[in-house]
Each structure stands twice: as structure tokens, then as C-alpha cells.
Design a protein around this motif. Structure first.
Motif, short mmCIF file in Angstrom:
data_model
loop_
_atom_site.label_atom_id
_atom_site.label_comp_id
_atom_site.label_asym_id
_atom_site.label_seq_id
_atom_site.Cartn_x
_atom_site.Cartn_y
_atom_site.Cartn_z
N THR A 49 0.83 -1.20 0.00
CA THR A 49 0.00 0.00 0.00
C THR A 49 0.87 1.25 0.00
O THR A 49 1.70 1.44 0.90
CB THR A 49 -0.91 0.02 1.24
N PRO A 50 0.74 2.14 -0.98
CA PRO A 50 1.54 3.37 -1.02
C PRO A 50 1.26 4.27 0.18
O PRO A 50 0.11 4.43 0.59
CB PRO A 50 1.11 4.04 -2.33
N GLY A 51 2.32 4.81 0.75
CA GLY A 51 2.18 5.78 1.84
C GLY A 51 2.16 5.15 3.21
O GLY A 51 2.69 5.73 4.16
N THR A 52 1.54 3.99 3.39
CA THR A 52 1.41 3.38 4.72
C THR A 52 2.06 2.01 4.80
O THR A 52 2.27 1.50 5.91
CB THR A 52 -0.07 3.25 5.10
N GLY A 53 2.34 1.39 3.69
CA GLY A 53 2.90 0.05 3.71
C GLY A 53 4.31 0.01 4.27
O GLY A 53 5.06 0.99 4.20
N LYS A 54 4.69 -1.14 4.86
CA LYS A 54 6.02 -1.31 5.44
C LYS A 54 6.60 -2.64 4.99
O LYS A 54 5.88 -3.54 4.57
CB LYS A 54 5.94 -1.27 6.98
#
Length: 587
Positions: free
Chosen positions: A506-511
């Protein structure tokens, strides 16, 4: 005494006193509750993670040792069971005494002599009481698992084993008695046969004598044709006398035969009686031994872990001398394999810690039953999972799961998330499925819910069957290029898999939490991602003697396929195609 990488030392009269943290072992006792210090070994690099878990689950502050891979924290004996609930620790021990600045002697002989003196002055009482309490806790709660040859059985199992051993010992004794009886019967039979043969020979001899007498009388009768009736009477008397001699011989043989049988029977009965008496005496002795299990001698060993190059002694020398003093002080028996108590002697430069082990085997052996060539320890998997802080309803992906150690640990400890495990190797997928089934079966036997939030798929790592931007966390153990793959292949594999991970994350929140030992290749691959990943933190760990890194990455908000690198690569592809067309036209 066993040793690992070092030796141990002990303070004598000139030694600096014990530290404040270790003196808690001598705190006042309220009732039966004792305050003691627990030491724990953890995966190197995850000491802070382990300290956070101790604060979260036990509510006390843990101190990280100067010797990497160890933490110490205080606890009372009424809460001792909680230490077995920790998931980030490998081994546990109760601290007997601790010295932060220990002035070792320059002479090896003086240092070893101080070690021997130290064994008799240490405060062993509380530590041994905690060791006994820990044994009862482990039996009640079933923390003790099979594995190495030091498994301790319960009292009932030990009694059953003793009875079985007694029965096995009685069997050869009964066989010996039967063998003695058989030998006696054989000897009697042989004697009887010999007696019969002798009696038969005697009778035959008497009969021959009678026949010879009769023959002589007959010859005399024939020769004397003028014999009178008196001669006939003499012949008859001679014949009667011969018959009487034969009868006497047979009677004597019969009497001897009867006597021999009686003697052989008596001899056999006597042998059997002696064998039964010996077996009964042995059984009585075994029963008396079983009736006194408390008389069993305690077995122990000393394990020395030493780090530092300024010590005048070796680990084996320290363990040998310290262990000899402990043996003489407690009158215990030294045993390197089937020991009851393991005394730990940890030395790191000028820090000395003496303890008693509370775990018989590492606590990381808890989930995996089907191992692969590169199976991670469960404690290391737990540290990686805590690093990415899974939240409820997160989709967590392990695209190179191997034996499934990471998703299994997550499904058990962070079960509010859902885990996708996959690999391109069918054997690895089968191992993961078998490990999941093993955990489910074990949970069902305990009566708890057997379901796990995990699914296993076989796929191509560089072409995952997952929608773009649908995964919250990617966590995996990447190939080091040693046991699996090669360093040369990693230069192609790392960029491809990092781009595919960026696509599904997920862009922005993914790790992403990625473990690798090929640091140069990984760093280069990250720099070629065109800003799709941003490195947040790196934890340096020791994996099987290899210096590896756990990289925590965050997925940036950049849209996959529209980064500067993607545009540059697409332009390079167009220019290459244009050059090819131009060359064709020129030709």
C-alpha cells in the motif's frame, strides 16, 4: 565441565563487591515470596525489543547487558511463571551473583584459585529455591519439551521407568535360574544313564558266569555217561545258583538306579531353590532402592561463556576449577549430558555473572516440526514482527516463506492480522503446510481453537498473484547467497523482488521488514527503486554466525510505474528500439 567461548572468574578478598542489581537476591523474604534477578539471552540486536516485551508483559524495567544478547530484570517468585510467556528470549537463568568490575589477577593460578574459593562463598540458597520452584512450574504448565537428551521425567514416569527396569533385570535372573535347573536335570539324566549302563553290564556279566557254569556242568554231564541222579541234582543246584546271582545283580542295579534318581532330583531341587533365593534377594534389593528415591545424587555441570582477550585463563580451565569447587561444596556428581542443574559462568571482559539455568533447551524451539536448510529461530521471527508493529486486520505477506517460521509466529502471537505465505519451491510450500498442520493439531489436542489466520500458496516471486496496493506489510528472510541461491543471482533477484513488493504494498502506509546478509547488493537494489522505498531503521543481528541486517522500510506515496526510474527505464527501452529500427533502415 563444559565451556563456550570462554572462562569464568571469581572474586576473592581483593574483589570488588557485588553490584546493586545482583544484591536483590539477598532481599528480605516476605512469607515465601523472594525477589530475584532473572537473566535472559535474546537474539543479538533485539535486546531493546526484548526489554519492551518484558515491560509490557511483566511490568518491570529490564537492563541490557554490556555483553550483547543478554538482558536482566527483577521479579518475585509468585510471578515466576510469567517469564515462560516471553517470546523474544532464548534461554532463562536465575542470577546467583553479579560483578560489574571484576579485577582479574595477572596470574592464571591466582585467578583460578579465587574461582575455587568463590564457589563456597556465593549465596546459593535463593537461586536453588527458585530452580526447584521453576521445575514444578514447568511440570504444571507443560513448558518442558522434548529435544535434547536432558529431558526430565515426571515422578510417575520415573516410577514407571524404574518398574520397567526392575522387570527387565528380573527376566535375566529368572532365565539364569531356569538354566541352572536345566543343567542340574541334564547332569542327573547323565548320571542315571551311566548307572543304568553299569547295572546292565553287571547283570550281563552275572548271566555270562551262570551260562559258563551251566555249560561246564553240561559238558561234565555229557562226558560222564554213567552219572547218577546225584549229578543231575548238582546240575540243577548250579543252575539255581546262577539264577539267584542274576536276580541279586538286577536288584542291586535297581536299588542303585533309584538312589541315583533320588540324588539327581534332590540336586535339581536344591539348584532351583538357590536360583529362586538369589532372584528374590535381588528383587528385594531393587525394591529397597525404589523405596528411597530421595537418596539420588544431584547431577550438575558448569557451562562457561567468556568474551574478551585480556583473560589469562581459558573457558575450559575456568569451568573445570569452578565446577570442581562446586562439586566439593555440594557433594554433587558431575555429568555433562544427563545433568539436573546447569551452573552458568558468564564472563564479558570485566563483567562476571554466575547463574543457574531455568531452561533445558532454547525457547525458540516451539513452532517448527519440519525444518529446512535456512529455518529462522522463532525468537528472531518474533523480533522482526514486533519491529513492524502489526495492527488488527493487516494483510501481512511473506513471499519467500521457506518453512513458514515468520508467518507461523505471527499467526500465533499477532492473530488479529491475516498472513499470506508463499514460495516458488514446492518442497518449501509442503514444509510450511506441514508446520501449520502440526500447530493446528497441537492446539486441538489442548482444547483451544485450532484455526490459524494463514494461507499458503506456491507462486513466482517476481510475478505475485496479488492485486496492486493490497498488502499492508511485507516481511521475509531474503536469500543470503550462501546456503540458498548465490551472490551473483542476488544482483538480479533483489531489484526484481523489491519492485514486486513495492507494487503489492500500500503506497504511503505500507512497510517492509527484510532480513539479509548480502548488505552491498541490498543497498544497491534499494537505490535503484526510484524512491518507492525509504529506509527507516536497521537492526544488526547474528544469524548462525553471520553478520546480517534487518531493514525496516516504508513504502513511499510514489505511484508504481510512474517513478523517475520507471520513466527513465521506459525511455531507455524506446531509445533502444529506435536505434534498432535505424540500424535496420541503414542496412
Amino acid at each position: 565441565m563444559s565451556s563456550e567461548e570462554g572462562g569464568a572468574a571469581e572474586p576473592g578478598p581483593d574483589t570488588v563487591g557485588p553490584s546493586t542489581s545482583s544484591s536483590t537476591n539477598n532481599d528480605a523474604i516476605t512469607g515465601d515470596v523472594i525477589t530475584i534477578t532473572i537473566g535472559a539471552t535474546v537474539p543479538t540486536g533485539f535486546e531493546l525489543t526484548a526489554a519492551e516485551e518484558v515491560k509490557e508483559k511483566i511490568g518491570v524495567d529490564a537492563r541490557i547487558s554490556k555483553d550483547r544478547g543478554r538482558i536482566y530484570f527483577p521479579i518475585t517468585t509468585d510471578e515466576l511463571f510469567q517469564v515462560h510467556l516471553l517470546k523474544s528470549v532464548d534461554n532463562l537463568f536465575v542470577v546467583v551473583e553479579e560483578y560489574h568490575l571484576y579485577p582479574f589477577k595477572e596470574s592464571k593460578e591466582e585467578t583460578l584459585m579465587e574461582m575455587m574459593q568463590l564457589a563456597t562463598t556465593l549465596p546459593w540458597t535463593n537461586a536453588l529455591a527458585v530452580w526447584k520452584l521453576n521445575g514444578t512450574l514447568k511440570k504444571k504448565k507443560g513448558y518442558r519439551k522434548g529435544g535434547n537428551g536432558t529431558k526430565v521425567k515426571s515422578k510417575r514416569e520415573a516410577t514407571d521407568a524404574t518398574v520397567a527396569d526392575t522387570e527387565q533385570q528380573e527376566l535375566p535372573q529368572a532365565a539364569s535360574a531356569a538354566e541352572s535347573q536345566t543343567k542340574a536335570e541334564s547332569a542327573a539324566s547323565a548320571a542315571e544313564s551311566q548307572t543304568k549302563a553299569e547295572s546292565t553290564a553287571s547283570a550281563a556279566e552275572s548271566q555270562k558266569k551262570a551260562e559258563s557254569t551251566a555249560s561246564a556242568a553240561d559238558s561234565q554231564t555229557k562226558a560222564e555217561s554213567t552219572a547218577s541222579a546225584a549229578d543231575s541234582q548238582t546240575k540243577a543246584e548250579s543252575t539255581a545258583s546262577a539264577a539267584e546271582s542274576q536276580t541279586k545283580a538286577e536288584s542291586a542295579a535297581s536299588a542303585a538306579d533309584s538312589q541315583t534318581k533320588a540324588e539327581s532330583t534332590a540336586s535339581a531341587a536344591e539348584s532351583q531353590t538357590k536360583a529362586e533365593s538369589a532372584a528374590e534377594a535381588e528383587t528385594s534389593a531393587q525394591d529397597s532402592e525404589e523405596a528411597e528415591p530421595e537418596a539420588k545424587v544431584t547431577k550438575f555441570r558448569v557451562t562457561c561463556n567468556r568474551a574478551g582477550d585480556k583473560h589469562s585463563f581459558t573457558s575450559n580451565e575456568a569451568a573445570r576449577d569452578f565446577g570442581g569447587a562446586v562439586q566439593e561444596f555440594f557433594q554433587w556428581k558431575a555429568d555433562m549430558t544427563k545433568f539436573d542443574i546447569e551452573v552458568l559462568l558468564n564472563i564479558h571482559n570485566d563483567e562476571v555473572v554466575i547463574g543457574i539455568a531455568l531452561t533445558e533447551e532454547s525457547l525458540h524451539r516451539r513452532n517448527i516440526s519440519h525444518f529446512g536448510p535456512t529455518t529462522l529461530r522463532s525468537t528472531l521471527c518474533y523480533g522482526m514482527l514486533r519491529l513492524c508493529k502489526p495492527q488488527a486486520s493487516d494483510i501481512i505477506l511473506d513471499p519467500m516463506c521457506g518453512t513458514g517460521a515468520i508467518p507461523l509466529e505471527g499467526a500465533i502471537e499477532f492473530n488479529s492480522s491475516f498472513y499470506l505465505a508463499g514460495d516458488n519451491n514446492d518442497m518449501a510450500v509442503n514444509r510450511t503446510v506441514n508446520n501449520v498442520c502440526h500447530i493446528q493439531k497441537r492446539r486441538a489436542e489442548k482444547g483451544s481453537a485450532s484455526g490459524l489466520p494463514i494461507d499458503t500458496v506456491q507462486w513466482d516471486l517476481c510475478n505475485l498473484p496479488i492485486r496492486t496496493g493490497s498488502v499492508d506489510i511485507v516481511i521475509t528472510d531474503m536469500p543470503f547467497g550462501k546456503r540458498m541461491g548465490s551472490r551473483k543471482k542476488n544482483w538480479d533477484l533483489y531489484p526484481s523482488c523489491l519492485r514486486e513488493m513495492a507494487r503489492v504494498c500500500t503506497p504511503g502506509t505500507g512497510k517492509a521488514v527484510l532480513l539479509t546478509q548480502d548488505k552491498k547488493c541490498f543497498t544497491k537494489a534499494i537505490s535503484r527503486m526510484g524512491g518507492l522505498w525509504r529506509r527507516l531503521h536497521t537492526v544488526w543481528v547474528n544469524v548462525g554466525g553471520l553478520h546480517a541486517g534487518v531493514y525496516l522500510l516504508r513504502r513511499t506515496g510514489a505511484v508504481f510505474g510512474q517513478t523517475p526510474e520507471d520513466i527513465h527505464e521506459s525511455r531507455g527501452t524506446v531509445n533502444a528500439q529506435g536505434d534498432e529500427n535505424g540500424n535496420k533502415e541503414l542496412s
